[in-house]
Design a protein around this motif. Structure first.
Motif, PDB file in Angstrom:
ATOM      1  N   PRO A  46       0.802  -1.233   0.000  1.00  0.00           N
ATOM      2  CA  PRO A  46       0.000   0.000   0.000  1.00  0.00           C
ATOM      3  C   PRO A  46       0.832   1.278   0.000  1.00  0.00           C
ATOM      4  CG  PRO A  46      -0.915  -1.590   1.549  1.00  0.00           C
ATOM      5  CD  PRO A  46       0.388  -2.156   1.073  1.00  0.00           C
ATOM      6  N   GLU A  47       1.924   1.322   0.777  1.00  0.00           N
ATOM      7  CA  GLU A  47       2.727   2.545   0.833  1.00  0.00           C
ATOM      8  C   GLU A  47       3.432   2.813  -0.496  1.00  0.00           C
ATOM      9  OE1 GLU A  47       5.356  -0.656   2.893  1.00  0.00           O
ATOM     10  OE2 GLU A  47       3.228  -0.266   2.475  1.00  0.00           O
ATOM     11  N   VAL A  48       3.733   1.743  -1.228  1.00  0.00           N
ATOM     12  CA  VAL A  48       4.342   1.906  -2.540  1.00  0.00           C
ATOM     13  C   VAL A  48       3.293   2.351  -3.554  1.00  0.00           C
ATOM     14  CG1 VAL A  48       5.575   0.761  -4.412  1.00  0.00           C
ATOM     15  CG2 VAL A  48       6.127   0.205  -2.035  1.00  0.00           C
ATOM     16  N   THR A  90      15.310  10.583  -5.643  1.00  0.00           N
ATOM     17  CA  THR A  90      14.094  10.250  -4.899  1.00  0.00           C
ATOM     18  C   THR A  90      12.873  10.199  -5.800  1.00  0.00           C
ATOM     19  OG1 THR A  90      15.013  11.527  -3.062  1.00  0.00           O
ATOM     20  CG2 THR A  90      12.698  10.865  -2.878  1.00  0.00           C
ATOM     21  N   GLY A  91      12.809  11.122  -6.781  1.00  0.00           N
ATOM     22  CA  GLY A  91      11.561  11.266  -7.523  1.00  0.00           C
ATOM     23  C   GLY A  91      10.473  11.666  -6.552  1.00  0.00           C
ATOM     24  N   VAL A  92       9.335  10.976  -6.604  1.00  0.00           N
ATOM     25  CA  VAL A  92       8.252  11.252  -5.652  1.00  0.00           C
ATOM     26  C   VAL A  92       8.203  10.193  -4.551  1.00  0.00           C
ATOM     27  CG1 VAL A  92       6.872  12.538  -7.315  1.00  0.00           C
ATOM     28  CG2 VAL A  92       6.554  10.065  -7.118  1.00  0.00           C
ATOM     29  N   GLY A  93       9.239   9.339  -4.488  1.00  0.00           N
ATOM     30  CA  GLY A  93       9.341   8.415  -3.361  1.00  0.00           C
ATOM     31  C   GLY A  93       8.984   6.971  -3.630  1.00  0.00           C
ATOM     32  N   VAL A  94       8.884   6.565  -4.895  1.00  0.00           N
ATOM     33  CA  VAL A  94       8.528   5.174  -5.190  1.00  0.00           C
ATOM     34  C   VAL A  94       9.638   4.218  -4.751  1.00  0.00           C
ATOM     35  CG1 VAL A  94       8.086   3.501  -7.035  1.00  0.00           C
ATOM     36  CG2 VAL A  94       6.939   5.720  -7.066  1.00  0.00           C
ATOM     37  N   GLY A  95      10.871   4.462  -5.213  1.00  0.00           N
ATOM     38  CA  GLY A  95      11.980   3.604  -4.805  1.00  0.00           C
ATOM     39  C   GLY A  95      12.189   3.619  -3.309  1.00  0.00           C
ATOM     40  N   ALA A 125       8.153  14.203   0.507  1.00  0.00           N
ATOM     41  CA  ALA A 125       8.231  14.541   1.928  1.00  0.00           C
ATOM     42  C   ALA A 125       6.866  14.511   2.605  1.00  0.00           C
ATOM     43  CB  ALA A 125       8.865  15.923   2.100  1.00  0.00           C
ATOM     44  N   GLY A 126       5.796  14.601   1.817  1.00  0.00           N
ATOM     45  CA  GLY A 126       4.448  14.574   2.385  1.00  0.00           C
ATOM     46  C   GLY A 126       4.006  13.205   2.838  1.00  0.00           C
ATOM     47  N   ALA A 127       4.763  12.164   2.494  1.00  0.00           N
ATOM     48  CA  ALA A 127       4.413  10.807   2.907  1.00  0.00           C
ATOM     49  C   ALA A 127       4.861  10.561   4.349  1.00  0.00           C
ATOM     50  CB  ALA A 127       5.072   9.793   1.974  1.00  0.00           C
ATOM     51  N   PRO A 128       4.219   9.646   5.046  1.00  0.00           N
ATOM     52  CA  PRO A 128       4.565   9.373   6.453  1.00  0.00           C
ATOM     53  C   PRO A 128       5.775   8.457   6.590  1.00  0.00           C
ATOM     54  CG  PRO A 128       2.728   7.992   5.792  1.00  0.00           C
ATOM     55  CD  PRO A 128       3.030   8.873   4.609  1.00  0.00           C
ATOM     56  N   TRP A 129       6.970   8.997   6.339  1.00  0.00           N
ATOM     57  CA  TRP A 129       8.174   8.187   6.429  1.00  0.00           C
ATOM     58  C   TRP A 129       8.579   7.959   7.883  1.00  0.00           C
ATOM     59  CZ3 TRP A 129       8.748   6.265   1.891  1.00  0.00           C
ATOM     60  CH2 TRP A 129       8.515   7.035   0.739  1.00  0.00           C
ATOM     61  N   PRO A 130       9.250   6.844   8.155  1.00  0.00           N
ATOM     62  CA  PRO A 130       9.800   6.626   9.503  1.00  0.00           C
ATOM     63  C   PRO A 130      10.836   7.703   9.820  1.00  0.00           C
ATOM     64  CG  PRO A 130       9.790   4.580   8.232  1.00  0.00           C
ATOM     65  CD  PRO A 130       9.466   5.675   7.275  1.00  0.00           C
TER      66      PRO A 130
END
Length: 231
Positions: A46-48, A90-95, A125-130
């Motif tokens: 889901p996070e991906v 990073t792009g938008v954070g997929v990898g 950066a808007g995603a809930p990263w650890p």
């Protein structure tokens, strides 16, 4: 949706082409492949899938494909205790989402991801990263020397930049550290020789004496390298 390989009762593989009246999410596509028995199907966490959705929002089409991402998850899961992982691009954070998925509940690994485009980095950066994930906005060439050493590096920048970052990226690998570089199919698809000069761009990694390499000729084409001891 692309053609999907399926296996019939005879055991032979066949291809099914399907067209839909709306854009399907990555998770829906992979679920459809699995339901048809497609061997290439990759389960998208889901996070991906949320990261793929961010890419669709801005029509960013250069995110890592699920097959590459799944390999990144496996490599990330094997990071040593108190290890460090670096992503360039990073792009938008997929990898990054695939890397975090591979680490699961671990909190002992630091992950650094570098992106030159402030808009894309801002979306990521808007995603809930650890809390152990650190997003850096900057030119990888300029910031790489100051980022320290790593056990795993994912080099996911455009082809020309890959070549220019090879030396610094290898230098940033700890002994035994691994480097994964994707999107190599355009180089192999041109029929270029592996024994040429620097014009081969990132293929020069294959002949660098500091690493040992394996060519992974599936998905977008990858090179997986390990830093040799005492090099």
């Amino acid at each position: 949706m692309e053609g999907t390989a399926t296996t019939g009762e005879s055991g032979k593989r066949s291809w099914v082409n399907m067209t839909f009246d709306r854009e399907m999410s990555t998770a829906e596509v992979e679920s459809m492949k699995r339901s048809l028995g497609a061997r290439s199907a990759v389960q998208v966490p889901p996070e991906v899938d949320a990261a793929y959705s961010r890419a669709r929002e801005i029509r960013f089409v250069k995110s890592s494909c699920p097959e590459v991402g799944a390999l990144m998850s496996v490599l990330a899961a094997a990071a040593p205790a108190d290890g460090r992982i670096l992503e360039l691009g990073t792009g938008v954070g997929v990898g990054l989402a695939w890397i975090v998925h591979g680490l699961s509940s671990r909190t002992d690994v630091e992950v650094v991801s570098v992106e030159i485009d402030p808009q894309k980095s801002g979306l990521a950066a808007g995603a809930p990263w650890p809390e152990w994930v650190n997003l850096v906005v900057g030119d990888a060439k300029e910031v790489l020397p100051s980022l320290g050493c790593y056990d795993l590096v994912f080099l996911d920048v455009p082809g020309g930049l890959k070549a220019s970052l090879l030396n610094g990226t290898i230098a940033a690998l700890r002994p035994g550290g691994q480097l994964l570089m994707d999107d190599m199919n355009p180089y192999w698809g041109t029929g270029s020789s592996l024994s040429g000069g620097d014009d081969r761009g990132p293929e020069r990694l294959l002949e660098d004496s500091r690493v040992t390499c394996a060519l992974l000729q599936y998905a977008t084409g990858m090179i997986l390298a390990s830093r040799l001891p005492n090099c």
